[in-house]
Write an enzyme that holds these catalytic residues in place. Sequence first.
Site, PDB file in Angstrom:
ATOM      1  N   HIS A  78      -4.814 -33.096  17.290  1.00  0.00           N
ATOM      2  CA  HIS A  78      -3.692 -33.952  17.691  1.00  0.00           C
ATOM      3  C   HIS A  78      -2.532 -33.116  18.220  1.00  0.00           C
ATOM      4  O   HIS A  78      -1.392 -33.595  18.289  1.00  0.00           O
ATOM      5  CB  HIS A  78      -3.264 -34.824  16.509  1.00  0.00           C
ATOM      6  CG  HIS A  78      -4.380 -35.721  16.053  1.00  0.00           C
ATOM      7  ND1 HIS A  78      -4.620 -36.951  16.624  1.00  0.00           N
ATOM      8  CD2 HIS A  78      -5.371 -35.517  15.160  1.00  0.00           C
ATOM      9  CE1 HIS A  78      -5.696 -37.482  16.069  1.00  0.00           C
ATOM     10  NE2 HIS A  78      -6.172 -36.626  15.177  1.00  0.00           N
ATOM     11  N   GLU A  88      -4.513  -6.651  14.963  1.00  0.00           N
ATOM     12  CA  GLU A  88      -3.987  -5.344  14.545  1.00  0.00           C
ATOM     13  C   GLU A  88      -5.102  -4.295  14.629  1.00  0.00           C
ATOM     14  O   GLU A  88      -4.850  -3.122  14.903  1.00  0.00           O
ATOM     15  CB  GLU A  88      -3.403  -5.405  13.118  1.00  0.00           C
ATOM     16  CG  GLU A  88      -2.496  -4.224  12.798  1.00  0.00           C
ATOM     17  CD  GLU A  88      -1.760  -4.348  11.466  1.00  0.00           C
ATOM     18  OE1 GLU A  88      -2.384  -4.102  10.423  1.00  0.00           O
ATOM     19  OE2 GLU A  88      -0.555  -4.677  11.474  1.00  0.00           O
ATOM     20  N   LYS A 131       0.835  -1.201   0.000  1.00  0.00           N
ATOM     21  CA  LYS A 131       0.000   0.000   0.000  1.00  0.00           C
ATOM     22  C   LYS A 131       0.873   1.256   0.000  1.00  0.00           C
ATOM     23  O   LYS A 131       0.685   2.156  -0.786  1.00  0.00           O
ATOM     24  CB  LYS A 131      -0.934  -0.015   1.210  1.00  0.00           C
ATOM     25  CG  LYS A 131      -1.802   1.221   1.296  1.00  0.00           C
ATOM     26  CD  LYS A 131      -2.773   1.161   2.444  1.00  0.00           C
ATOM     27  CE  LYS A 131      -3.461   2.518   2.590  1.00  0.00           C
ATOM     28  NZ  LYS A 131      -4.357   2.598   3.732  1.00  0.00           N
ATOM     29  N   LYS A 181       9.669  -0.609  13.951  1.00  0.00           N
ATOM     30  CA  LYS A 181      10.224  -0.266  12.628  1.00  0.00           C
ATOM     31  C   LYS A 181      11.309   0.803  12.786  1.00  0.00           C
ATOM     32  O   LYS A 181      12.382   0.714  12.178  1.00  0.00           O
ATOM     33  CB  LYS A 181       9.124   0.302  11.720  1.00  0.00           C
ATOM     34  CG  LYS A 181       8.131  -0.728  11.204  1.00  0.00           C
ATOM     35  CD  LYS A 181       7.137  -0.053  10.251  1.00  0.00           C
ATOM     36  CE  LYS A 181       5.986  -0.968   9.908  1.00  0.00           C
ATOM     37  NZ  LYS A 181       4.962  -0.350   9.071  1.00  0.00           N
ATOM     38  N   GLY A 202      -4.811  -1.590   5.003  1.00  0.00           N
ATOM     39  CA  GLY A 202      -4.008  -2.720   4.530  1.00  0.00           C
ATOM     40  C   GLY A 202      -4.672  -4.062   4.783  1.00  0.00           C
ATOM     41  O   GLY A 202      -4.768  -4.918   3.897  1.00  0.00           O
ATOM     42  N   ARG A 203      -5.170  -4.277   6.008  1.00  0.00           N
ATOM     43  CA  ARG A 203      -5.750  -5.586   6.348  1.00  0.00           C
ATOM     44  C   ARG A 203      -7.155  -5.759   5.802  1.00  0.00           C
ATOM     45  O   ARG A 203      -7.778  -6.793   6.009  1.00  0.00           O
ATOM     46  CB  ARG A 203      -5.701  -5.805   7.865  1.00  0.00           C
ATOM     47  CG  ARG A 203      -6.317  -4.695   8.692  1.00  0.00           C
ATOM     48  CD  ARG A 203      -5.923  -4.827  10.161  1.00  0.00           C
ATOM     49  NE  ARG A 203      -6.353  -3.708  10.989  1.00  0.00           N
ATOM     50  CZ  ARG A 203      -5.675  -2.570  11.148  1.00  0.00           C
ATOM     51  NH1 ARG A 203      -4.522  -2.391  10.524  1.00  0.00           N
ATOM     52  NH2 ARG A 203      -6.125  -1.617  11.925  1.00  0.00           N
ATOM     53  N   GLU A 207      10.562  -4.878   4.208  1.00  0.00           N
ATOM     54  CA  GLU A 207      10.613  -6.275   3.780  1.00  0.00           C
ATOM     55  C   GLU A 207      10.264  -6.421   2.298  1.00  0.00           C
ATOM     56  O   GLU A 207      10.944  -7.120   1.530  1.00  0.00           O
ATOM     57  CB  GLU A 207       9.615  -7.123   4.593  1.00  0.00           C
ATOM     58  CG  GLU A 207       9.931  -7.258   6.067  1.00  0.00           C
ATOM     59  CD  GLU A 207       9.268  -6.186   6.927  1.00  0.00           C
ATOM     60  OE1 GLU A 207       9.080  -5.042   6.430  1.00  0.00           O
ATOM     61  OE2 GLU A 207       8.945  -6.490   8.085  1.00  0.00           O
TER      62      GLU A 207
HETATM   63  O1  F6P Z   1       3.473  -2.884   9.695  1.00  0.00           O
HETATM   64  C1  F6P Z   1       2.107  -3.129   9.621  1.00  0.00           C
HETATM   65  C2  F6P Z   1       1.573  -2.801   8.269  1.00  0.00           C
HETATM   66  O2  F6P Z   1       1.524  -1.421   8.092  1.00  0.00           O
HETATM   67  C3  F6P Z   1       0.214  -3.419   8.046  1.00  0.00           C
HETATM   68  O3  F6P Z   1      -0.806  -2.675   8.579  1.00  0.00           O
HETATM   69  C4  F6P Z   1       0.191  -3.538   6.569  1.00  0.00           C
HETATM   70  O4  F6P Z   1      -0.804  -4.406   6.128  1.00  0.00           O
HETATM   71  C5  F6P Z   1       1.590  -4.036   6.310  1.00  0.00           C
HETATM   72  O5  F6P Z   1       2.385  -3.341   7.237  1.00  0.00           O
HETATM   73  C6  F6P Z   1       2.109  -3.858   4.916  1.00  0.00           C
HETATM   74  O6  F6P Z   1       2.099  -2.517   4.529  1.00  0.00           O
HETATM   75  P1  F6P Z   1       2.254  -2.114   3.027  1.00  0.00           P
HETATM   76  O7  F6P Z   1       1.115  -2.688   2.273  1.00  0.00           O
HETATM   77  O8  F6P Z   1       2.221  -0.609   3.018  1.00  0.00           O
HETATM   78  O9  F6P Z   1       3.561  -2.649   2.514  1.00  0.00           O
END
Ligand code: F6P
Length: 540
Positions: free
Chosen positions: A372, A341, A198, A508, A255-256, A204
């Site tokens: 199990h 979250e 987003k 972060k 995002g979620r 990452e």
């Molecule tokens: O660090 C949490 C977060 O901001 C989530 O809310 C989000 O879904 C995820 O990181 C990924 O963010 P992005 O889509 O901006 O890479």
Amino acid sequence: MTTRCDLSPVWAELQAHFAASGRGFDIRDAFQGDAGRFDALSFEAPEVFADLSKNRIDAPTLALLLKLAADCGLEARRDALLRGDPVNHTEGRAVLHTALRAPAGSSAPFNTEVQAALDAMLTFAESVRRGERGPITDVVHIGIGGSDLGPAMVVQALQAFGRRDLKLHFVSNVDGHDLAPVLAGLDAKHTLFVIASKTFTTQETLANAQAAKSWFVAAGGTDVARHFVATSSNTAAAAAFGIDTAFGFWDWVGGRYSLWSVIGLPIAIAVGAGNFRDLLAGAHAMDQHFASTPLAKNLPVLLGLIDIWYRNFHGFTSRSVAAYHQGLRRLPAYLQQLEMESNGKGVDLDGHALPLATSPVVWGEAGTNGQHAYFQMLHQGTDVIPVEFIAVKRPNHGASGELADRLADQHRKLLANCLAQSQALMQGKTAAEALTEKAPTASATLDREVLARHRSFPGNRPSTTLVLDALTPRSLGALIALYEHRVFVTGALWGINSFDQWGVELGKALCNQLLPRLDSGDTSGLDGSTAGLLKRLLAA
Ligand code: F6P
């Protein structure tokens, strides 16, 4: 009218009710005393049937919880959400994932823009499926959190609707052990990378995207522009990264809550435009149920109210999700972000520290596997953990001949296990009952009564069972939307902002400060533990 539920006068009524009869409520007695309990406490919502009767609730409890919801203005809060008011007040944003699944021509906010973005994304997905961007056999989706969990969970759940000649891979972790094995099996010429973020600033995702790009070039890939696309609300950053084809969306998609937007591109590539539209249609049907069904029959509202009853009155700290469908094995991970979250917050809308508990821990595993492993604790452990069972009536194994017959038989076993677990949790077994049984293995020297106590179950452990007729794009869409709205209901009653996530920021920022120290080895100014660990990690 109050908004935070513990400030409502109904809260005190619920506390008194809990002390009088809620704490000692026995589900078994409730069934004994009421032959109509199942009918009274089972509910229909689009694509989802819900049996709430194995919960520690009865008509008076539900009536009080519903009174609480009314007193806290839940309907007005819901309407504000659906209308597009800036309910995410700490970021000054509306929260309009429901607008993403409203059909073309509806009066939902931003309908024209939403339909245009959807059409463009689906047209692209179909072009990939038809091989118009070269023969693509593998799609690597790189994203994390909401830009990974939803699409990954849905693609896995809808595997029966996918194609064997088009494989979807999901890479999220900055740990290279995620990306490396995926790339190892791929041919650059036949691979499409979708970079989903987003913000397009997530460490990452950008690191994995860079690594994927350099692998692509080293592996003989010549046309980066053709093999890398992005889904992002920051298309400028995607362009700066060197990606020409970017599908954009808006800051009012959390995002979620974004799998319904262009972030759903891998889903559309996997199952096709028609199935993606069915996913949206299922979610939209649940949105309509949430928007217009009276609270007393409104499934997300009822589930949210039971969550509050358990979290704030019974004091249960977690909820386990047991989906009896292998395709739903990533559902708990998806729900962890959605619920924890969203509602893992400690202050109310005005920033006051909350005197009540918020998000429970949500966890689980597909049935029957969980049985199990940790079901021992659910049955006999010292914590009461409400369990949510999900049963799917009709399987879709895609098998034929004798295998089909065998798998149909296995499906009956799966359903029997699902029913048996909720039955066992509720029923329990007294030590006296255990004493009448012969244990399959038992120490010859152990007193029979001691053994019976080990073999007894307290019972009265609550569960909800959700039933889908089949796992289809439509039913999955409805199921996910049900969970989204339930999370909204509990967050609204707790008076918190379910749509921000400031709690992820500190880690972060500290990571960015620590990163150069992994090169320099400088530990000056660090706390003793972090300094010690850094030295240990860098030691020759
Ligand atoms: O660090 C949490 C977060 O901001 C989530 O809310 C989000 O879904 C995820 O990181 C990924 O963010 P992005 O889509 O901006 O890479």
